[in-house]
Design an enzyme around this catalytic site. Structure first.
Site, PDB file in Angstrom:
ATOM      1  N   LYS A  76     134.559 128.394  78.294  1.00 49.96           N
ATOM      2  CA  LYS A  76     134.147 129.794  78.409  1.00 49.96           C
ATOM      3  C   LYS A  76     134.135 130.245  79.867  1.00 49.96           C
ATOM      4  O   LYS A  76     134.592 131.352  80.187  1.00 49.96           O
ATOM      5  CB  LYS A  76     132.772 129.989  77.762  1.00 49.96           C
ATOM      6  CG  LYS A  76     132.790 129.863  76.252  1.00 49.96           C
ATOM      7  CD  LYS A  76     131.400 129.735  75.666  1.00 49.96           C
ATOM      8  CE  LYS A  76     131.468 129.509  74.160  1.00 49.96           C
ATOM      9  NZ  LYS A  76     130.152 129.264  73.544  1.00 49.96           N
TER      10      LYS A  76
ATOM     11  N   GLN B 223     123.950 128.891  74.586  1.00 49.46           N
ATOM     12  CA  GLN B 223     124.774 127.872  73.935  1.00 49.46           C
ATOM     13  C   GLN B 223     123.921 127.016  72.995  1.00 49.46           C
ATOM     14  O   GLN B 223     122.916 126.447  73.400  1.00 49.46           O
ATOM     15  CB  GLN B 223     125.441 126.980  74.992  1.00 49.46           C
ATOM     16  CG  GLN B 223     126.377 125.941  74.428  1.00 49.46           C
ATOM     17  CD  GLN B 223     127.613 126.548  73.782  1.00 49.46           C
ATOM     18  OE1 GLN B 223     128.192 127.495  74.297  1.00 49.46           O
ATOM     19  NE2 GLN B 223     128.001 126.013  72.638  1.00 49.46           N
TER      20      GLN B 223
ATOM     21  N   ASP C 104     127.147 137.357  71.591  1.00 50.67           N
ATOM     22  CA  ASP C 104     127.365 136.505  70.424  1.00 50.67           C
ATOM     23  C   ASP C 104     127.153 137.271  69.120  1.00 50.67           C
ATOM     24  O   ASP C 104     127.436 136.761  68.045  1.00 50.67           O
ATOM     25  CB  ASP C 104     126.427 135.294  70.470  1.00 50.67           C
ATOM     26  CG  ASP C 104     127.188 133.978  70.524  1.00 50.67           C
ATOM     27  OD1 ASP C 104     128.424 134.001  70.398  1.00 50.67           O
ATOM     28  OD2 ASP C 104     126.552 132.928  70.695  1.00 50.67           O
TER      29      ASP C 104
END
Length: 291
Positions: A53, A97, A120
């Site tokens: 990422k 995460q 997200d």
């Protein structure tokens, strides 16, 4: 032989487009988009994801505000970090995460992320916007699936679609996005009775159950489109590690019109949608009329 839904190639195409748009917008806005990825501990898989990422951010011109924390960070300390990023005007997206160490509760931490920086798409506000069909940040993996289907001009309107898996990360938002696109959607999962009976009726089958090679040739309709979201790490009897999906690719591929490989299918699209979400959030912040 089925046509491959090449997410790797499409993700690269999207990155080039994002890079060009970011260069243009940054010149007007005076700053690049910013993404903060928070990682706790040293989970090997998470470390790989975060590196990918951060590398993708660098490629397209998104500033990285990544923070890596030791396993013993407390709930209160991590909450404070999220609040700090919420208030940072140079940060447009925040991603926590997962998974987290057992002593940390992910749900309240995700809820502390500002909905407008929730790249997200997991905050209840953004899930609610999806349910209502309103503009907002969408869950990255199902958004990537939709983009992949559009790229290959696979019509979903009016189609019978079966989603295998009902998680909040993929299955539920996937079904909502397909419903928004006017598909006829059935949601199934690992405990569904006679799963094959339902999946064999699908013109489009999206599999996100988390079980390696769950879907075999007996589960698919000839000529269907199969999208495999699963990522399972297996070790064979000789100790060699490999990644497989939730679909038995070798058995299913000869029967269907389109299928996504694992790896190289949906995985790269998830990261591409994360970048796209960050840019979307940035544009809301610096001005919708910037072109």
């Amino acid at each position: 032989m089925a046509n491959l839904l090449d997410g790797k190639a499409l993700a690269q195409k999207i990155r080039i487009q994002l890079q060009q748009e970011i260069q243009s917008l940054q010149a007007q806005a005076g700053r690049p988009p910013g993404l903060g990825v928070l990682m706790v501990g040293e989970n090997p898989a998470s470390s790989v994801y975060v590196r990918n990422k951060e590398r993708a951010c660098e490629q397209v011109g998104i500033a990285s505000f990544g923070k890596h924390f030791p396993t013993n960070i407390t709930q209160a300390e991590l909450t404070e970090v999220i609040h700090s990023l919420n208030q940072n005007s140079e940060v447009d997206g925040i991603l926590l995460q997962l998974p987290l160490p057992p002593h940390l509760n992910a749900i309240p931490l995700l809820y502390e992320i500002s909905p407008d920086k929730d790249v997200d798409g997991l905050h209840p506000v953004n899930m609610g916007r999806l349910v209502r069909g309103e503009a907002g940040l969408r869950s990255c993996t199902p958004a990537g699936v939709m983009q992949l289907l559009r790229e290959y001009e696979i019509e979903v309107t009016g189609k019978d679609v079966v989603v295998v898996g009902a998680s909040i990360l993929v299955g539920k938002p996937m079904a909502l996005m397909l419903l928004e696109a006017e598909s006829t959607v059935s949601i199934t999962h690992i405990k569904t009775k006679d799963l094959a009976k339902l999946t064999c009726e699908a013109e489009i089958l999206v599999v996100a159950a988390g079980y390696p090679k769950l879907i075999t040739a007996s589960h698919v309709k000839p000529g269907a489109v199969v999208v495999d979201v699963g990522i399972n790490r297996l070790t064979d009897y000789e100790g060699r590690k490999r990644i497989v999906g939730d679909v038995d690719f070798e058995g299913v591929e000869p029967l269907v019109d389109y299928i996504s490989p694992v790896p190289g299918g949906v995985g790269p699209m998830t990261v591409a949608m994360l970048l796209q979400n960050t840019l979307w959030s940035y544009k809301q912040r610096v001005g919708k009329n910037l072109e």
